[in-house]
Each structure stands twice: as structure tokens, then as C-alpha cells.
Scaffold this active site. Structure first.
Site, mmCIF file in Angstrom:
data_model
loop_
_atom_site.group_PDB
_atom_site.id
_atom_site.type_symbol
_atom_site.label_atom_id
_atom_site.label_comp_id
_atom_site.label_asym_id
_atom_site.label_seq_id
_atom_site.Cartn_x
_atom_site.Cartn_y
_atom_site.Cartn_z
ATOM 1 N N ASP A 195 -28.272 -43.839 33.477
ATOM 2 C CA ASP A 195 -26.875 -43.429 33.426
ATOM 3 C C ASP A 195 -26.794 -41.915 33.531
ATOM 4 O OD1 ASP A 195 -25.059 -45.469 33.427
ATOM 5 O OD2 ASP A 195 -25.141 -45.823 31.276
ATOM 6 N N ASP A 254 -26.208 -55.285 35.148
ATOM 7 C CA ASP A 254 -27.550 -55.284 34.566
ATOM 8 C C ASP A 254 -27.919 -56.640 33.970
ATOM 9 O OD1 ASP A 254 -25.700 -55.063 32.490
ATOM 10 O OD2 ASP A 254 -26.413 -53.109 31.802
ATOM 11 N N ASN A 308 -16.826 -43.968 45.711
ATOM 12 C CA ASN A 308 -17.010 -44.559 44.395
ATOM 13 C C ASN A 308 -17.159 -46.077 44.523
ATOM 14 O OD1 ASN A 308 -17.143 -45.093 41.677
ATOM 15 N ND2 ASN A 308 -14.953 -44.775 41.311
ATOM 16 N N HIS A 356 -27.163 -41.833 24.322
ATOM 17 C CA HIS A 356 -26.030 -42.191 25.174
ATOM 18 C C HIS A 356 -24.813 -42.389 24.273
ATOM 19 C CE1 HIS A 356 -23.526 -44.723 27.816
ATOM 20 N NE2 HIS A 356 -24.328 -44.463 28.821
#
Length: 679
Positions: free
Chosen positions: A299, A412, A273, A436
Site C-alpha cells: 500500500d 486480496d 485510476n 498502516h
């Protein structure tokens, strides 16, 4: 007929005959309709309300009429009745006799101003294939949102109709769209699309990359969507899932069945991770390695509109220079709600901001349609696009490198600022989107994510802020610590302090601590009651307070002029006043998440507080010793950051390219890759 458009009835075979020459046309944006499973999204595809647009003053450039009435306020759509059975396919629909439908919608209007500003396209052709008798009416809007009729034509029987439309009038904003009006019998739209002259360019190839952390069902659902969308699938060189979870996509019992529908396209990389930045960087890295023209970052917990993939690619291929092209985000649980229409970074506060003052966060396109929402017609220029859906040219990646190694948050935004500084713009393209889970039902400024919010914000400000000491960022950070501490959110404040210490430690440790900090921060939860969540409120004693705060009067935020004395009084009381025995034994109140404001919670010595998701409750308890220790720590760290900002700024700016480089990330990937699955 309008002077700025021409229409003809002729075969829409992609060939247009002009003055003695032939031009080949190719589709830029196909008109699409909702699937049977997406009937709750009809307003995003078809508008069955009235044809009226926003009412704007024609006397001057203001939005007020001669009586001072604001006419720019959206008016609810008058609406109509949608019939699911009228949708024949994803490209065909029936307009019932005597009815009218409009394609002045998010997914089907043509965002002309974006194409004019960023691409080489100078004109667009609307091609409409119908069957039956009726009328096609073409409209456009300007940047103020006023509706203007462009052209119309009657159709009868099988008809292929084209309208040639210039893009010159769309300097600051505006869209094209069309309406269909049926006659005495139904009118069938068989297909329609917005076309441009074929420039002979070979479409770019995409690596579509999903970063996931235990969202297996979402990943499989999106793989099914792609398998059901051959037009989108054709554009993909590879579908890459970077799986960083403990529950693996490849271990799901449905995986092999789904993967069999994507032969030769699907690859899964299992790695430790490394957060969103580690997952997305892996996708960018692999897109460069496999020779793709673009990396499309997605995502995991999204629902894709597959047509968005081709729209992003076609737009990016025709941009004047390499351009990052992103999609918008709709609310997954309220699917006509547009979460945001574009974002910039406020340079003084160094926080995400909206580029248009009138812009509404969470705009419902079912209630307020495109036609009657003026600010949606203004072109919105952005600093970055969220990585819920973002198409990045690999030529840009080769030059700028990958994400900063910052786990989550600001990856981002920082990349968009970095690209902008290098001369590569970002465009948030209307008509391309995913659904989302919105931020409205989350509170990631509290809890373990608070560490990443402030650390990565400060790192980004050190690299990109134009101001000597970061503008207002350190002042706001200090204020935030005080608010968290007087709200008894000691776990959050402790994470933020760790973040400041890591900023002071410099940039060269960021790759090393990438997989470590999340474990350390989550490991601290046992030390702080406010971080311990119980799913059932009955686990705690029933709330009781002997003397209600403020003598039982309601709560309100202190005014600006009274804020400093109010804060001083509150901090002094929390530091010096002992906690009553009754408040130690049982909470004084149960506060819903939406009521958990710093100026309310700070008046209690203990309280039950619901979390944003509604899944649990924590018992906040005032601790004067903890408050004293953390206030002292926060003040010292902020003073040190202020003092050392010039040195840190030089250090981070010098290191940014190095730590985001393909070579630096390659070493990290080599250390944390756990395996690979190909299908």
C-alpha cells in the site's frame, strides 16, 4: 544442557563444524533494533519486562487451573525502562550492568512453527556475538504459550556463541527467543541472527510495487527508507510505483533528489485510476514481464520495516511449494498495536474472519507482550493476506492470472482463495510487517465504498462459496440494506443497489466499468444529504427536539427475540409517520460517530452525524418516499439474485480466469496508461 539443543563458543563466521563435515550457514532472520526515529516501537524489538510467561494449567489441555480460574488471560508486562542511548545501531545494543533484556518480541523472536510447517528447514542455529560478561539464555514456547527454558551459557570478553536448535517440537505453534543478562559490567550485543544450513539456492529477485493515489509524501518517505536500507535494496530488481492520482509523485520537488539515491531501480507508471486491483495487477503484470521471481505488493500509506523484505523473500525461497507470503499490519498511529494476526474467509457468511477465537483485533504488544499472550504462540493458518504487504511468486501469477478487475475491496481475499484452490497456500509471517492506518478509525461500509464492499463480496461468493446460494451472504445483505435505510443513509443504500444491479449484469463488463463506477458513485453525493459533509458543525442549525425519542430514556439494541417486531414497527413508523416541520428546519440531535448505531439513529427524524475520521458532519434527514422506493428496489434485487444465483455462479466461475488473465489486463493497461518515468 538441554537434550534438544547444543551450544558452543566459536567464531560465528557462517561455518559450523559437525561430525567430520562442514556446513555453511546463512541468515534466515537477523536480530534488529529500532531506529532513532522509532523509539515508540521499542516493545516490538526488545522486551525489558519480567521473564515470566503465561500461567497455564499442567493438569490437562484446558486453560483453567484446578479452581476453574482462566490462566490464559494476558497479564500486563511489568515493564522496565528503555534507554534510547543504549541502542548503538540497528544490530547492536548495550545491556546495562545487572540488567536483563529479552528478545521475546514480534520482530526478534523466531517463529519456529511457521518455518517447520511451510519450509524445508529442519533446524535453526542461533548465532550471538557479544562483548563483556554475562549470560545468554535460550527459551522456546509451545502452541499453548507456555515458556520453556532450552539452554544457557556464560560469556566473557569478545564471544561468538551458537546454539543448534531443532524445529521438530513446533507442530502446532511456538517460538524460539533468547535473553541477555549482564554481570557486574555492561554486556554489549554486537549482532545476532537465526541461521539455517545454506542450501546453495540463489535468492529470488523482487519487483517491489506501490500503488498510490495522491499519497506522494508517503511514497517518497518509503523510497528514502529503501535507499537507507542497502540489504533490502540489494534484493530488489525494480521499485515500481503505479501512480493513479492527480498529484504525481514525479512532480514533487523532492523527487529527483530521492530518485538519485535509487539509480537504475525506480520506475513510475502513470495510469488512470483503476483502483487497488488495477494498480496491484499492474505491479503483478510488470513483475512477470521483467522476469522477477516475486511481486511484492505494498500500500502507499504505510511505513515499512525494511528487514521485512528479506524475511519474506528468505522464507518464500525455502517454502516446500510456491507460497504467497505476507506481512502483518501495525497501527500507524499507535505503533505497538498489532491490527490483525491473520485472516480467513468465513464460508457461510462469506466475510473476513479471525482464524483463532482468542485472537484480539488491535492487540497492544506494549501492554501485553509476546511472552504473556498465549494465542500469539499458536500458528495461525490463513486464507489470504492483505495487500498492504504481500509477496506473490510470479510462477503463481503466470498460472492464476492477476486480480479480478474489482477496483477496491476483496481483491486480496479473492486472490488468496483462488490460490488456495489451486494448491498454493498463503502464510502471514510473524516478524514481517508494515505500519498502516488501521480500519478502527474508518467506516468504509458507509459512503461510496459501500458499493465496492457488497459488489465484490457477492462476486467472490459466486466464484468461491461452497454453498448452493452463497450461504448467508444474501440474507445479511438484505439486513444491511434495512439498517442503512432506517438509519437515513440513503446514499449508501443507493450505492449498494447499484452494486447488486452490476452483479446481475454479469462479469464481462467489469473491465469496462473499472474506471467509471467511482466517478458515477461520487457524482451521486449531491442527491443525498447524508453524503454531504461540512467541516464545521456551525454550518448547521443548532440541534433541538420537542419530544425526545423513548420519552428521554436511553437507547439499547433490541434483543434477538424482539428484533423482528422492533424492525417492523420502526419501518412502519418511518414509512407512514410524517416528518415534523421542526425536524425539517433543524436537526434533533448531534450524534458522535461511535454512537451512530442503527437502533439509535433510527429513532430520530433528522440528526447531525460525525464521520469516522472526525473531519466533518452530515445532516441525516428522514424521507418516507425515498425509504419506500429504496426498500422496494432492495427487495426486488435480492429476490432476483436469489433466483438467479445458480446461473450467475456458473457464469462468474467460467469467466473468472478469463477476466483476470494477463492478456485481458494487458488490454486495459494499454487503454489507460498515461506515461512512464524511469530513474
Amino acid at each position: 544442557m538441554s537434550a534438544d539443543a547444543t551450544s558452543t563458543n566459536q567464531p560465528a563466521d557462517g561455518t559450523a563444524t559437525g561430525t567430520g563435515s562442514e556446513a555453511r550457514y546463512t541468515t534466515l532472520q537477523r536480530v534488529i533494533l529500532p531506529t532513532a526515529a522509532q523509539m515508540d516501537t521499542i516493545p516490538l524489538y526488545v522486551d525489558i519486562g519480567s521473564a515470566a510467561g503465561a500461567q497455564l494449567s499442567t493438569m490437562d489441555g484446558s486453560a483453567e487451573d484446578s479452581r476453574g480460574v482462566d490462566r490464559s488471560v494476558p497479564v500486563s508486562s511489568s515493564g522496565g525502562t528503555a534507554h534510547a542511548e543504549d541502542f548503538i545501531s540497528r544490530t547492536a545494543t548495550t545491556v546495562r550492568a545487572g540488567n536483563r533484556i529479552s528478545f521475546a518480541t514480534y520482530f526478534n523472536a523466531f517463529p519456529a512453527s511457521y518455518w517447520r510447517r511451510w519450509t524445508t528447514v529442519e533446524a535453526v542455529r542461533l548465532s550471538v556475538r557479544t562483548r563483556g560478561t554475562g549470560t545468554i539464555i535460550v527459551y522456546k514456547s509451545n502452541a499453548r504459550g507456555s515458556l520453556q527454558r532450552v539452554d544457557s551459557t556464560r560469556v566473557s570478553g569478545p564471544a561468538d556463541t551458537v546454539f543448534d536448535l531443532p524445529l521438530a517440537p513446533f507442530g502446532d505453534g511456538g517460538w524460539y527467543w533468547f535473553d541477555l543478562v549482564a554481570g557486574n559490567e555492561s554486556l554489549v550485543l554486537e549482532e545476532a541472527g537465526w541461521q539455517g544450513v545454506d542450501d546453495g539456492h540463489t535468492p529470488g529477485r523482487i519487483t517491489l510495487q506501490i500503488t498510490t493515489m495522491n499519497k506522494v509524501s508517503y511514497c517518497l518517505d518509503n523510497l528514502r527508507l529503501l535507499a537507507d536500507s542497502p540489504e533490502a535494496l540489494e534484493l530488489l530488481q525494480e521499485i515500481l510505483i503505479v501512480d493513479q492520482g492527480s498529484s504525481k509523485v514525479a512532480d514533487h520537488p523532492d523527487f529527483e533528489t530521492v530518485a538519485a539515491r535509487l539509480p537504475g531501480k525506480l520506475r513510475i507508471i502513470n495510469q488512470a485510476n483503476l483502483g487497488g486491483s488495477g494498480g496491484f495487477s499492474r505491479g503483478m503484470y510488470e513483475a512477470v514481464q521483467n522476469g522477477s521471481d516475486y511481486a511484492l505488493l505494498l500500500d502507499d500509506d504505510v511505513v515499512i520495516e525494511p528487514a521485512s523484505i528479506s524475511r519474506l523473500l528468505i522464507f518464500a525461497d525455502r517454502c516446500r511449494k510456491p507460497t504467497i507470503v505476507g506481512g502483518h499490519m501495525f497501527d500507524l498511529y499507535n505503533r505497538t498495536v498489532l491490527h490483525t494476526f491473520g485472516e480467513v474467509v468465513n464460508p457461510w457468511r462469506f466475510q473476513p474472519d479471525q482464524p483463532v477465537p482468542e485472537q484480539v483485533l488491535g492487540h497492544d504488544l506494549e501492554r501485553f507482550t509476546l511472552r504473556n499472550t498465549p494465542w500469539l504462540h499458536r500458528r495461525v493458518d490463513v486464507d489470504y493476506n492483505g495487500w498492504w504487504m504481500d509477496l506473490i511468486p510470479t510462477s503463481v501469477i503466470r498460472e492464476l492470472g492477476l486480480s479480478l478487475p474489482v477496483f477496491i475491496k476483496w481483491d486480496d481475499a479473492e486472490y488468496g482463495l483462488r490460490a488456495k484452490k489451486a494448491g498454493y497456500p498463503t502464510v502471514s509471517l510473524p516478524g514481517a510487517a508494515v505500519w498502516h492506518v488501521s480500519w478502527i478509525d474508518k467506516d468504509d461500509l458507509v459512503g461510496w465504498q459501500a458499493y465496492f464492499h457488497i459488489r465484490n463480496r457477492l462476486i467472490s461468493a459466486l466464484i468461491h462459496s461452497p454453498y448452493e446460494r452463497g450461504g448467508k451472504v444474501l440474507r445479511e445483505s438484505g439486513y444491511a440494506d434495512i439498517k442503512h435505510l432506517i438509519s437515513m443513509q440513503y446514499y449508501t443504500a443507493a450505492g449498494r443497489a447499484m452494486a447488486l444491479e452490476d452483479v446481475l449484469a454479469g462479469p464481462d463488463q467489469l473491465h469496462r466499468i473499472l474506471p467509471e463506477r467511482i466517478k458515477q458513485i461520487r457524482g451521486m453525493t449531491s442527491e443525498y444529504p447524508d453524503a454531504q459533509l461540512a467541516p464545521d458543525v456551525e454550518k448547521y442549525p443548532a440541534p433541538h427536539v420537542e419530544k425526545p425519542p423513548r420519552h428521554g430514556r436511553g437507547f439499547s439494541a433490541p434483543g434477538y427475540s424482539k428484533l423482528v417486531p422492533w424492525a417492523a414497527k420502526t419501518v412502519t413508523r418511518q414509512l407512514l409517520s410524517p416528518v415534523s416541520e421542526s425536524a425539517k428546519e433543524r436537526p434533533q440531535a448531534h450524534i458522535a460517530h461511535q454512537d451512530n448505531k442503527w437502533w439509535r439513529i433510527s429513532q430520530y427524524d433528522s440528526a447531525l452525524v460525525s464521520n469516522a475520521e472526525g473531519t466533518g458532519v452530515s445532516w441525516y434527514r428522514r424521507d418516507p418516499a425515498e425509504l419506500r422506493q429504496q426498500l422496494t428496489r432492495s427487495a426486488a434485487l435480492h429476490a432476483q439474485l436469489l433466483r438467479e444465483w445458480p446461473r450467475l455462479r456458473r457464469q462468474y466461475r467460467e469467466a473468472a480466469a478469463r477476466i483476470a488473465s494477463i492478456d485481458a489486463w494487458a488490454e486495459t493497461f494499454a487503454a489507460y496508461t498515461e506515461g512512464e518515468v524511469r530513474r
